[in-house]
Design a protein around this motif. Structure first.
Motif, PDB file in Angstrom:
ATOM      1  N   ARG A 684       0.828  -1.207   0.000  1.00 33.75           N
ATOM      2  CA  ARG A 684       0.000   0.000   0.000  1.00 33.75           C
ATOM      3  C   ARG A 684       0.870   1.267   0.000  1.00 33.75           C
ATOM      4  O   ARG A 684       1.831   1.376   0.743  1.00 33.75           O
ATOM      5  N   GLY A 685       0.481   2.214  -0.863  1.00 28.81           N
ATOM      6  CA  GLY A 685       1.159   3.500  -0.905  1.00 28.81           C
ATOM      7  C   GLY A 685       2.436   3.513  -1.724  1.00 28.81           C
ATOM      8  O   GLY A 685       3.130   4.526  -1.760  1.00 28.81           O
ATOM      9  N   LYS A 686       2.771   2.411  -2.399  1.00 23.28           N
ATOM     10  CA  LYS A 686       3.990   2.391  -3.211  1.00 23.28           C
ATOM     11  C   LYS A 686       3.809   3.330  -4.397  1.00 23.28           C
ATOM     12  O   LYS A 686       2.827   3.241  -5.130  1.00 23.28           O
ATOM     13  N   GLN A 687       4.765   4.228  -4.580  1.00 31.16           N
ATOM     14  CA  GLN A 687       4.618   5.267  -5.602  1.00 31.16           C
ATOM     15  C   GLN A 687       5.275   4.889  -6.929  1.00 31.16           C
ATOM     16  O   GLN A 687       4.781   5.251  -7.997  1.00 31.16           O
ATOM     17  N   PHE A 688       6.395   4.194  -6.878  1.00 32.34           N
ATOM     18  CA  PHE A 688       7.166   3.867  -8.083  1.00 32.34           C
ATOM     19  C   PHE A 688       7.196   2.356  -8.258  1.00 32.34           C
ATOM     20  O   PHE A 688       7.561   1.626  -7.345  1.00 32.34           O
ATOM     21  N   PHE A 689       6.805   1.866  -9.438  1.00 26.93           N
ATOM     22  CA  PHE A 689       6.838   0.422  -9.670  1.00 26.93           C
ATOM     23  C   PHE A 689       6.945   0.146 -11.163  1.00 26.93           C
ATOM     24  O   PHE A 689       6.635   1.008 -11.999  1.00 26.93           O
ATOM     25  N   HIS A 690       7.411  -1.069 -11.486  1.00 25.89           N
ATOM     26  CA  HIS A 690       7.619  -1.391 -12.908  1.00 25.89           C
ATOM     27  C   HIS A 690       7.499  -2.871 -13.214  1.00 25.89           C
ATOM     28  O   HIS A 690       7.816  -3.288 -14.334  1.00 25.89           O
ATOM     29  N   GLU A 691       7.040  -3.721 -12.298  1.00 26.21           N
ATOM     30  CA  GLU A 691       7.037  -5.164 -12.557  1.00 26.21           C
ATOM     31  C   GLU A 691       5.720  -5.697 -13.100  1.00 26.21           C
ATOM     32  O   GLU A 691       5.533  -6.906 -13.231  1.00 26.21           O
ATOM     33  N   GLY A 692       4.783  -4.807 -13.398  1.00 24.41           N
ATOM     34  CA  GLY A 692       3.480  -5.248 -13.873  1.00 24.41           C
ATOM     35  C   GLY A 692       3.365  -5.224 -15.381  1.00 24.41           C
ATOM     36  O   GLY A 692       4.346  -5.071 -16.112  1.00 24.41           O
ATOM     37  N   ILE A 693       2.131  -5.402 -15.854  1.00 26.19           N
ATOM     38  CA  ILE A 693       1.863  -5.322 -17.287  1.00 26.19           C
ATOM     39  C   ILE A 693       0.964  -4.127 -17.539  1.00 26.19           C
ATOM     40  O   ILE A 693      -0.259  -4.186 -17.336  1.00 26.19           O
ATOM     41  N   SER A 694       1.578  -3.029 -17.913  1.00 26.33           N
ATOM     42  CA  SER A 694       0.852  -1.837 -18.347  1.00 26.33           C
ATOM     43  C   SER A 694       1.645  -1.220 -19.483  1.00 26.33           C
ATOM     44  O   SER A 694       2.818  -1.545 -19.683  1.00 26.33           O
ATOM     45  N   LEU A 695       1.025  -0.359 -20.217  1.00 27.50           N
ATOM     46  CA  LEU A 695       1.715   0.287 -21.332  1.00 27.50           C
ATOM     47  C   LEU A 695       2.937   1.059 -20.838  1.00 27.50           C
ATOM     48  O   LEU A 695       3.983   1.084 -21.501  1.00 27.50           O
ATOM     49  N   GLN A 696       2.811   1.677 -19.657  1.00 25.68           N
ATOM     50  CA  GLN A 696       3.918   2.470 -19.128  1.00 25.68           C
ATOM     51  C   GLN A 696       5.087   1.602 -18.676  1.00 25.68           C
ATOM     52  O   GLN A 696       6.234   2.056 -18.654  1.00 25.68           O
ATOM     53  N   GLU A 697       4.810   0.339 -18.335  1.00 28.15           N
ATOM     54  CA  GLU A 697       5.857  -0.535 -17.797  1.00 28.15           C
ATOM     55  C   GLU A 697       6.534  -1.400 -18.852  1.00 28.15           C
ATOM     56  O   GLU A 697       7.739  -1.640 -18.782  1.00 28.15           O
ATOM     57  N   ILE A 698       5.777  -1.875 -19.841  1.00 26.48           N
ATOM     58  CA  ILE A 698       6.350  -2.865 -20.764  1.00 26.48           C
ATOM     59  C   ILE A 698       6.586  -2.342 -22.188  1.00 26.48           C
ATOM     60  O   ILE A 698       7.254  -3.013 -22.969  1.00 26.48           O
ATOM     61  N   ILE A 699       6.073  -1.171 -22.517  1.00 28.26           N
ATOM     62  CA  ILE A 699       6.368  -0.600 -23.833  1.00 28.26           C
ATOM     63  C   ILE A 699       7.549   0.346 -23.667  1.00 28.26           C
ATOM     64  O   ILE A 699       7.436   1.413 -23.070  1.00 28.26           O
ATOM     65  N   THR A 700       8.684  -0.080 -24.165  1.00 26.77           N
ATOM     66  CA  THR A 700       9.939   0.646 -23.958  1.00 26.77           C
ATOM     67  C   THR A 700      10.414   1.249 -25.281  1.00 26.77           C
ATOM     68  O   THR A 700       9.945   0.884 -26.354  1.00 26.77           O
ATOM     69  N   PRO A 701      11.369   2.160 -25.217  1.00 22.07           N
ATOM     70  CA  PRO A 701      11.850   2.792 -26.447  1.00 22.07           C
ATOM     71  C   PRO A 701      12.966   2.015 -27.121  1.00 22.07           C
ATOM     72  O   PRO A 701      13.815   1.423 -26.452  1.00 22.07           O
ATOM     73  N   CYS A 702      12.953   2.020 -28.413  1.00 21.89           N
ATOM     74  CA  CYS A 702      14.115   1.645 -29.204  1.00 21.89           C
ATOM     75  C   CYS A 702      14.471   2.913 -29.973  1.00 21.89           C
ATOM     76  O   CYS A 702      13.852   3.226 -30.996  1.00 21.89           O
ATOM     77  N   LEU A 703      15.433   3.655 -29.456  1.00 21.43           N
ATOM     78  CA  LEU A 703      15.817   4.940 -30.017  1.00 21.43           C
ATOM     79  C   LEU A 703      17.154   4.791 -30.732  1.00 21.43           C
ATOM     80  O   LEU A 703      18.171   4.490 -30.106  1.00 21.43           O
ATOM     81  N   THR A 704      17.139   4.949 -32.036  1.00 18.89           N
ATOM     82  CA  THR A 704      18.364   4.873 -32.817  1.00 18.89           C
ATOM     83  C   THR A 704      18.663   6.260 -33.374  1.00 18.89           C
ATOM     84  O   THR A 704      17.768   6.972 -33.813  1.00 18.89           O
ATOM     85  N   TYR A 705      19.957   6.628 -33.369  1.00 18.90           N
ATOM     86  CA  TYR A 705      20.307   7.954 -33.867  1.00 18.90           C
ATOM     87  C   TYR A 705      21.762   8.000 -34.293  1.00 18.90           C
ATOM     88  O   TYR A 705      22.559   7.115 -33.950  1.00 18.90           O
ATOM     89  N   ARG A 706      22.066   9.012 -35.084  1.00 22.68           N
ATOM     90  CA  ARG A 706      23.408   9.175 -35.637  1.00 22.68           C
ATOM     91  C   ARG A 706      23.643  10.644 -35.935  1.00 22.68           C
ATOM     92  O   ARG A 706      22.686  11.397 -36.142  1.00 22.68           O
ATOM     93  N   PRO A 707      24.887  11.100 -35.969  1.00 24.89           N
ATOM     94  CA  PRO A 707      25.155  12.493 -36.315  1.00 24.89           C
ATOM     95  C   PRO A 707      24.689  12.804 -37.732  1.00 24.89           C
ATOM     96  O   PRO A 707      24.785  11.954 -38.633  1.00 24.89           O
ATOM     97  N   GLN A 708      24.160  14.001 -37.913  1.00 19.39           N
ATOM     98  CA  GLN A 708      23.776  14.424 -39.253  1.00 19.39           C
ATOM     99  C   GLN A 708      25.013  14.486 -40.137  1.00 19.39           C
ATOM    100  O   GLN A 708      26.049  15.011 -39.740  1.00 19.39           O
ATOM    101  N   LYS A 709      24.889  13.959 -41.356  1.00 19.40           N
ATOM    102  CA  LYS A 709      26.041  13.940 -42.262  1.00 19.40           C
ATOM    103  C   LYS A 709      26.424  15.347 -42.702  1.00 19.40           C
ATOM    104  O   LYS A 709      27.588  15.685 -42.804  1.00 19.40           O
ATOM    105  N   ILE A 710      25.412  16.164 -42.958  1.00 18.75           N
ATOM    106  CA  ILE A 710      25.644  17.563 -43.310  1.00 18.75           C
ATOM    107  C   ILE A 710      24.895  18.397 -42.295  1.00 18.75           C
ATOM    108  O   ILE A 710      23.697  18.216 -42.087  1.00 18.75           O
TER     109      ILE A 710
END
Length: 825
Positions: A684-710
């Motif tokens: 009860r009262g736990k504010q931060f958690f991540h072990e469940g199944i919700s969009l906020q917990e299991i949908i993670t980023p795949c962020l790919t990036y590179r320096p602009q060529k020009i």
């Protein structure tokens, strides 16, 4: 006289920025405009040649102005100003207004209103003139004044109107102050002036006392003239200017509030008058104090009106109130914070209404996830920023509490409804049916091909980097010359860090499984336990050899890393902040994003060509506990027991969704996994958690990036000033600074600027929360060819000399600096 007044009106508009574009299709003001030019102001006359004037003005704008902080530009345009956004696209001169102002852009700019402001006592005659013609001659208007009343005052103060006389008595220039202190004859004329014009008899003789008396009179009179209710009896005998001075008084106060150099003086005087007359206490119960914000306490009535419109669903009317300008939203901490929270609350409710209307389109599991990645995650950002702003308050008024509660309720109602639909689809279809990128093969599909192609690659492993945070990071990277792509990925569930981090390793899809060891469910690569960072380092070295190396984020910044073909950088700040200090997690989240940005910029300069950022899981951070979001663990033999999930063998209940290993898309010796529904926890009262199944917990980023060529980013010049200067003394803990960005782009993109006030090696001030300060990063956001104001929040226990730096967040390069010292009153 009227020409001089209009000349001064143009100067005042120009004083608030670096440029002024004057549209005059009748060429009525041409001579006045040309007379504005001096050693600091350059006038370009497009009435002679439009093309040549624009080219010369652009050259001055780009090449001269950044070198001379005092320089300003005026462009005179011989056609009408069109405010429609579509028309502005084709206006070749609109760029010059982005660093300052436009004439005309408000009702007070009309010729008739200028005449009334210059000669408020001649209102009747002026109205008659304008019935007959739209542009009565300057000579005709001048003839209305006749005579030369108060010659000593006018000559000594260099003032030609009642407004100028009154303003000179309140905020005299150095020359005016010398006259008032040294000349002994002006007092008689001033008494005649105040008796005739304001209807009051001055009680004081010396300048300082007279000025204070006039400040009291002007501020109190504006307040009372605007008051829609009867005065309390306690104020019946307070001196008050006669009612027919309303236009004059409002004009003086408006000019004081809008003049950059005297804003702080106005604020201090208004606070003094308000306190001396006990106005906040006397009007504490009133909900309508008129339409003018003379004093800070009046702003509460406007916020209350905003609250009423918000909670009643009148969002357009609420937005109109949000967009009203007020000096108090800059200089008063409580008012600024209130309106910032109000804006976030309004954005949440507005977005919730839109998403709720669209929700019926997204009922399939894949559709829901893609919708979350495209739009819904923005709601998580707004809620996080709202809670951050609210947590920074020392105390919250009942009205503000209601606004915050209303917005949080709107957020929770929507996300919990969406969570129910999402879980129903997960149970019906299984996570294994999702068609998005999966973390368990992310390395093989996103990182390994880069290595095979010979690209020097950085692989960020960001613990608890929620999808919406990566979206914020993506924007910052793009502003610092990176090309980026962001897509949703499915975390390994259960989203326990030791499982989910292992899933981000090479060949995890074929090698990773969960096995029971000492009554605990542990991650294994084949037959080797891999529950720690050290074990994962050993595993990758067996596969990648000396092509890869690992480093903590802090080690990269201090050059304590190996420059291998693949550099794996781990950061755990977000998860540690949430687990150990959820109340302060927001600040540490900011620091984590800033650190990734700096590391990326550093490694770009070191020759790294590709970057991939992945996260083991997201998180839910809720400071608001909702009834029903607490549950009990069912009876069973559980080899995994976390705040939102269980794994093993046992009973279940309606609080849980039960999934098998195949439905999760994982390999495991345990086949029964229980996940709490909604956003419930066993604790009860736990504010931060991540072990469940919700969009906020299991949908993670795949962020790919590179320096602009020009390089696609034009060089910009950043100027940081205080009252238009590069140095000075501050008299308040919340001084208002000006930031300007100059460049060649017609439609400049947003730039991030990091602002720090530093004394010695200690940071003594940062930007106070405001619309121009990004709530996630703390950077000031400014569009190219614009100016803005922001408040600096100084440390209360600091006094002395300090420097304010404007820096590039990615490189730390100093773009501009400001030398200041404290001189608190």
């Amino acid at each position: 006289m009227i020409k001089e007044y209009i000349h001064q009106h143009f100067q005042k508009k120009l004083g608030s920025g670096y440029g002024l574009v004057i549209y005059d299709p009748h060429l009525f003001y041409k001579d006045i405009v040309l007379g504005l030019e001096n050693e600091d102001i350059k006038v370009f006359d497009a009435s002679e040649n439009v093309v040549t004037a624009r080219e010369e003005a652009l050259d001055f704008w780009v090449n001269i102005m950044p070198e001379n902080k005092k320089s300003k530009i005026v462009v005179y345009v011989p056609f009408a100003y069109k405010s429609d956004p579509d028309d502005l696209t084709f206006d070749p001169f609109i760029i010059f207004s982005s660093g300052g102002c436009i004439y005309p852009d408000q009702a007070a700019d009309e010729y008739k209103q200028l005449c009334l402001a210059a000669l408020p006592e001649k209102e009747t005659k002026i109205e008659e003139f304008f019935k007959d013609e739209k542009y009565p001659s300057f000579d005709a208007i001048d003839a209305l004044q006749g005579g030369n009343n108060y010659p000593k005052l006018k000559s000594g103060l260099n003032a030609s109107s009642n407004t100028e006389i009154l303003i000179a008595m309140l905020i005299p220039s150095t020359a005016q102050k010398d006259f008032l202190l040294n000349d002994k004859t002006w007092n008689k004329e001033l008494k005649a002036f105040t008796k005739s014009v304001l209807g009051i008899t001055l009680q004081n003789q010396k300048f300082q006392a007279v000025s204070q008396e006039l400040w009291n009179l002007v501020l109190y009179s504006e307040f009372v003239h605007d008051l829609p209710i009867e005065l309390p009896k306690q104020l019946k005998d307070v001196p008050l200017a006669q009612p027919n001075t309303m236009v004059l008084i409002q004009q003086v106060c408006t000019q004081l509030r809008k003049t950059k150099d005297v804003e702080e003086i106005y604020v201090n005087q208004a606070q003094r008058v308000s306190e001396e007359l006990s106005l906040p206490k006397l009007f504490a119960q009133e909900t309508d104090l008129g339409r003018i914000n003379t004093f800070a306490f009046e702003d509460t009535t406007f916020f209350n009106e905003f609250k009423e419109k918000l909670v009643s669903g009148e969002l357009k009317k609420a937005e109109t109130l949000l967009n009203q300008e007020s000096i108090w939203s800059t200089y008063d901490d409580d008012r600024r914070s209130s309106w910032l929270i109000g804006k976030k609350a309004h954005l949440i409710k507005k977005l919730v209404e839109k998403l709720s209307a669209d929700a019926k389109k997204y009922t399939d599991l894949n559709a829901i996830v893609n919708w979350y990645a495209a739009e819904v995650h923005q709601l998580d950002t707004l809620h996080r920023e709202l809670d951050k702003s609210y947590a920074e308050l020392i105390s919250a008024s009942p009205i503000l509490k209601e606004v915050h509660k209303y917005a949080v309720h709107a957020y929770l109602t929507f996300v919990e409804d969406l969570q129910k639909t999402f879980l129903d689809q997960v149970k019906g279809q299984g996570l294994s049916t999702l068609s998005i990128q999966r973390n368990i093969d992310l390395f093989d599909k996103r990182v390994e091909p880069l290595l095979k192609s010979g690209k020097k690659t950085v692989y960020f492993l960001a613990d608890a980097m929620r999808y919406e945070l990566a979206s914020q990071l993506k924007e910052r990277l793009e502003r610092n010359q990176f090309d980026t792509e962001l897509e949703p990925a499915l975390a390994f569930s259960p989203t326990v860090t030791k499982y989910a981090m292992a899933a981000l390793m090479p060949k995890a899809a074929s090698n990773l499984s969960l096995k029971i060891k000492n009554d605990k469910l542990e991650p294994y690569f084949s037959d080797v336990e891999s529950s720690t960072r050290e074990s994962r380092i050993k595993y990758t070295s067996q596969i990648l050899g000396d092509k890869a190396s690992w480093a903590w984020d802090k080690d990269v910044l201090t050059d304590k890393y190996n420059k291998t073909d693949l550099l794996i950088v781990t950061t755990t700040e977000i998860d540690q902040a949430g687990e150990n200090s959820p109340d302060n997690a927001q600040l540490l989240i900011e620091q984590a994003l800033m650190k990734i940005l700096k590391i990326s910029s550093k490694l770009k300069d070191e020759g790294y060509e590709e970057f991939v950022l992945a996260a083991d899981h997201g998180f839910v951070l809720l400071h608001e506990f909702k009834a029903g979001n607490n549950s009990h663990k069912p009876v069973g033999d559980w080899y995994l027991q976390k705040s939102r999930c269980l794994a093993g063998k046992g009973s279940t209940n309606t609080d849980h969704v039960e999934l098998s290993a195949s439905e999760l898309g994982i390999t495991s010796e345990v086949d029964q996994f229980l996940f709490l529904k909604n956003y419930a926890t066993y604790e009860r009262g736990k504010q931060f958690f991540h072990e469940g199944i919700s969009l906020q917990e299991i949908i993670t980023p795949c962020l790919t990036y590179r320096p602009q060529k020009i390089s696609q980013k034009d060089d910009i010049q950043i100027n940081l000033t205080y009252k238009g200067k590069a140095s000075g003394s501050i008299t308040t803990l919340r001084p208002s600074l000006e930031l300007a960005a100059f460049g060649e782009s017609l439609f400049g993109e947003i730039n991030d600027v990091q602002i720090e006030a530093v004394s010695g090696d200690k940071i003594v001030g940062r930007p106070a929360p405001s619309e121009s300060v990004n709530s996630t990063t703390g950077y000031v956001e400014i569009a190219e060819n614009t100016t803005l104001k922001f408040s600096l929040a100084m440390e209360e226990d600091f006094e002395g000399e300090f420097t304010v730096y404007a820096k590039s967040p990615a490189t730390g390069l100093i773009l501009s600096e400001l030398k200041l010292t404290t001189n608190y009153m």
